[in-house]
Design a protein around this motif. Structure first.
Motif, mmCIF file in Angstrom:
data_model
loop_
_atom_site.group_PDB
_atom_site.id
_atom_site.type_symbol
_atom_site.label_atom_id
_atom_site.label_comp_id
_atom_site.label_asym_id
_atom_site.label_seq_id
_atom_site.Cartn_x
_atom_site.Cartn_y
_atom_site.Cartn_z
ATOM 1 N N LEU A 85 48.112 64.626 -23.530
ATOM 2 C CA LEU A 85 47.093 65.675 -23.585
ATOM 3 C C LEU A 85 47.511 66.848 -24.464
ATOM 4 O O LEU A 85 46.656 67.546 -25.018
ATOM 5 C CB LEU A 85 46.791 66.177 -22.166
ATOM 6 C CG LEU A 85 46.059 65.177 -21.273
ATOM 7 C CD1 LEU A 85 45.916 65.725 -19.867
ATOM 8 C CD2 LEU A 85 44.695 64.841 -21.854
ATOM 9 N N ARG A 86 48.803 67.069 -24.592
ATOM 10 C CA ARG A 86 49.270 68.157 -25.451
ATOM 11 C C ARG A 86 48.849 67.921 -26.897
ATOM 12 O O ARG A 86 48.531 68.867 -27.632
ATOM 13 C CB ARG A 86 50.794 68.274 -25.347
ATOM 14 C CG ARG A 86 51.370 69.527 -25.990
ATOM 15 C CD ARG A 86 52.786 69.795 -25.548
ATOM 16 N NE ARG A 86 53.653 68.633 -25.704
ATOM 17 C CZ ARG A 86 54.189 67.954 -24.701
ATOM 18 N NH1 ARG A 86 53.926 68.314 -23.451
ATOM 19 N NH2 ARG A 86 54.988 66.917 -24.930
ATOM 20 N N ARG A 87 48.812 66.657 -27.294
ATOM 21 C CA ARG A 87 48.413 66.319 -28.655
ATOM 22 C C ARG A 87 46.907 66.097 -28.786
ATOM 23 O O ARG A 87 46.404 65.913 -29.894
ATOM 24 C CB ARG A 87 49.163 65.063 -29.125
ATOM 25 C CG ARG A 87 50.631 65.310 -29.388
ATOM 26 C CD ARG A 87 51.318 64.065 -29.920
ATOM 27 N NE ARG A 87 51.490 63.040 -28.904
ATOM 28 C CZ ARG A 87 52.510 63.007 -28.056
ATOM 29 N NH1 ARG A 87 53.429 63.959 -28.080
ATOM 30 N NH2 ARG A 87 52.623 62.041 -27.165
ATOM 31 N N ARG A 88 46.194 66.094 -27.650
ATOM 32 C CA ARG A 88 44.748 65.858 -27.664
ATOM 33 C C ARG A 88 44.064 66.842 -26.723
ATOM 34 O O ARG A 88 43.549 66.459 -25.666
ATOM 35 C CB ARG A 88 44.448 64.417 -27.232
ATOM 36 C CG ARG A 88 45.083 63.363 -28.134
ATOM 37 C CD ARG A 88 45.029 61.990 -27.512
ATOM 38 N NE ARG A 88 45.655 60.996 -28.367
ATOM 39 C CZ ARG A 88 46.963 60.780 -28.417
ATOM 40 N NH1 ARG A 88 47.795 61.468 -27.640
ATOM 41 N NH2 ARG A 88 47.452 59.859 -29.228
ATOM 42 N N PRO A 89 44.041 68.115 -27.069
ATOM 43 C CA PRO A 89 43.531 69.146 -26.144
ATOM 44 C C PRO A 89 42.057 68.998 -25.790
ATOM 45 O O PRO A 89 41.618 69.556 -24.785
ATOM 46 C CB PRO A 89 43.792 70.456 -26.904
ATOM 47 C CG PRO A 89 43.903 70.061 -28.342
ATOM 48 C CD PRO A 89 44.516 68.703 -28.333
ATOM 49 N N GLU A 90 41.301 68.252 -26.582
ATOM 50 C CA GLU A 90 39.877 68.091 -26.292
ATOM 51 C C GLU A 90 39.598 66.890 -25.387
ATOM 52 O O GLU A 90 38.465 66.678 -24.966
ATOM 53 C CB GLU A 90 39.088 67.935 -27.599
ATOM 54 C CG GLU A 90 39.173 69.136 -28.524
ATOM 55 C CD GLU A 90 38.684 70.400 -27.862
ATOM 56 O OE1 GLU A 90 37.640 70.344 -27.182
ATOM 57 O OE2 GLU A 90 39.342 71.449 -28.011
ATOM 58 N N VAL A 139 40.481 63.739 -18.844
ATOM 59 C CA VAL A 139 41.022 62.590 -18.112
ATOM 60 C C VAL A 139 40.609 62.641 -16.650
ATOM 61 O O VAL A 139 40.684 63.696 -16.013
ATOM 62 C CB VAL A 139 42.565 62.560 -18.217
ATOM 63 C CG1 VAL A 139 43.140 61.461 -17.330
ATOM 64 C CG2 VAL A 139 43.009 62.345 -19.662
ATOM 65 N N PHE A 140 40.176 61.505 -16.140
ATOM 66 C CA PHE A 140 39.980 61.324 -14.701
ATOM 67 C C PHE A 140 41.170 60.525 -14.191
ATOM 68 O O PHE A 140 41.482 59.453 -14.713
ATOM 69 C CB PHE A 140 38.676 60.564 -14.415
ATOM 70 C CG PHE A 140 38.540 60.128 -12.981
ATOM 71 C CD1 PHE A 140 38.137 61.024 -12.000
ATOM 72 C CD2 PHE A 140 38.848 58.822 -12.601
ATOM 73 C CE1 PHE A 140 38.030 60.626 -10.673
ATOM 74 C CE2 PHE A 140 38.738 58.415 -11.279
ATOM 75 C CZ PHE A 140 38.334 59.327 -10.312
ATOM 76 N N PHE A 141 41.869 61.033 -13.175
ATOM 77 C CA PHE A 141 43.087 60.400 -12.673
ATOM 78 C C PHE A 141 43.025 60.358 -11.150
ATOM 79 O O PHE A 141 42.955 61.387 -10.491
ATOM 80 C CB PHE A 141 44.304 61.203 -13.151
ATOM 81 C CG PHE A 141 45.634 60.659 -12.687
ATOM 82 C CD1 PHE A 141 45.826 59.311 -12.459
ATOM 83 C CD2 PHE A 141 46.696 61.526 -12.491
ATOM 84 C CE1 PHE A 141 47.047 58.815 -12.041
ATOM 85 C CE2 PHE A 141 47.929 61.042 -12.078
ATOM 86 C CZ PHE A 141 48.105 59.696 -11.852
ATOM 87 N N ASP A 142 43.052 59.145 -10.595
ATOM 88 C CA ASP A 142 42.953 58.984 -9.146
ATOM 89 C C ASP A 142 44.121 58.154 -8.636
ATOM 90 O O ASP A 142 44.610 57.253 -9.328
ATOM 91 C CB ASP A 142 41.628 58.299 -8.785
ATOM 92 C CG ASP A 142 41.308 58.404 -7.301
ATOM 93 O OD1 ASP A 142 41.946 59.230 -6.603
ATOM 94 O OD2 ASP A 142 40.439 57.661 -6.821
ATOM 95 N N VAL A 143 44.576 58.464 -7.432
ATOM 96 C CA VAL A 143 45.676 57.735 -6.794
ATOM 97 C C VAL A 143 45.089 56.868 -5.674
ATOM 98 O O VAL A 143 44.396 57.381 -4.792
ATOM 99 C CB VAL A 143 46.720 58.703 -6.216
ATOM 100 C CG1 VAL A 143 47.890 57.928 -5.613
ATOM 101 C CG2 VAL A 143 47.217 59.654 -7.294
ATOM 102 N N ARG A 144 45.355 55.563 -5.748
ATOM 103 C CA ARG A 144 44.760 54.628 -4.791
ATOM 104 C C ARG A 144 45.778 53.580 -4.345
ATOM 105 O O ARG A 144 46.830 53.433 -4.969
ATOM 106 C CB ARG A 144 43.576 53.888 -5.431
ATOM 107 C CG ARG A 144 42.448 54.764 -5.943
ATOM 108 C CD ARG A 144 41.324 53.921 -6.510
ATOM 109 N NE ARG A 144 40.181 54.714 -6.941
ATOM 110 C CZ ARG A 144 39.036 54.196 -7.351
ATOM 111 N NH1 ARG A 144 38.889 52.879 -7.390
ATOM 112 N NH2 ARG A 144 38.048 54.969 -7.727
#
Length: 247
Positions: free
Chosen positions: A53-58, A61-66
């Motif tokens: 994300l540092r290289r792609r600020p735009e 991300v959806f991040f889920d723990v399952r």
């Protein structure tokens, strides 16, 4: 002047579109959905996500723990483009790649009577307070099988669902636990002694995606970040497992 004023907005829109196209070409913009089981969600993925994300600020991300079943469901239903899990059963329609092949380790509080040993066996843990993983889970059954192979009784004092829970309890002095090699890395493994465990019990991490559609460029870029983290993990794993304390 009148035409200039009218065209100024057009030139601004054209510049914005050019920037947007460049971002897309360089994988800097877009949306990526990821699901992972706790051992990977709390260890290898955060550092990979940070650089990504540092290289792609735009990028969003959806991040889920399952749990494992939720990972398979999420990937098959396309709720998530990428899934990460320990262990894998063949599922039609799901492609996979091995992220890391490691071994289960034993975690103990520093004051534990076995803390000075270079390796812990299933037999060593007999009769001592022990934190076991829930029956019916993939890792829980793997640990039970390792005790059976060693001919050692499996008698947990406390039974938990997740390895990171076992690590928290071990650090608090509840007892020893046998967990995947990723979970002790959470929060630097503070307060834990980490030792190799015998009999050797493999813990293989996989990344998964649906075969129904090709991966997006963003997903491919994130997989490359995970591969880099995996390579780093390979280099640091022996130190983490054999040191007196991790972190």
């Amino acid at each position: 002047m009148a035409l200039y004023k009218e065209s100024e907005a057009i030139f601004a829109l054209h510049a914005k579109l050019e920037n947007r196209m460049r971002d897309l070409r360089e994988n800097r913009a877009g949306h990526l959905a990821i699901v992972a089981t706790p051992p990977l969600a709390y260890s290898i993925i955060p550092s990979a996500l940070s650089g990504f994300l540092r290289r792609r600020p735009e990028t969003r991300v959806f991040f889920d723990v399952r749990r494992y079943e939720g990972i398979i469901e999420g990937v098959l239903s396309r709720v998530a483009e990428l899934g990460f899990a320990l262990g894998l059963t063949h599922h039609p329609g799901i492609a996979h790649e091995v992220v890391h092949t490691g071994e289960m380790v034993c975690v103990l509080p520093p004051q534990h009577p076995l803390a000075d040993r270079p390796m812990i066996s299933a037999s060593d843990l007999s009769g001592l307070p022990f934190i076991g993983l829930e029956r019916g889970t993939r890792l829980g059954e793997a640990v039970r099988d390792s005790f059976a192979r060693a001919g050692a009784p499996f008698q947990p004092t406390v039974e938990v669902r997740y390895c990171n829970t076992a690590c928290v309890l071990a650090a608090a002095g509840v007892g020893a636990a046998v967990v995947d090699p990723f979970s002790p890395r959470q929060n630097g493994g503070s307060g834990l002694v980490v030792r190799p465990f015998t009999p050797t019990t493999q813990a293989v991490a996989y990344m998964l995606w649906s075969e129904a559609e090709p991966l997006s460029r963003l997903a491919k870029a994130f997989l490359n970040e995970i591969r880099k983290e995996s390579a780093l993990l390979e280099r640091t794993a022996p130190h983490q497992q054999h040191g007196a304390e991790s972190g």
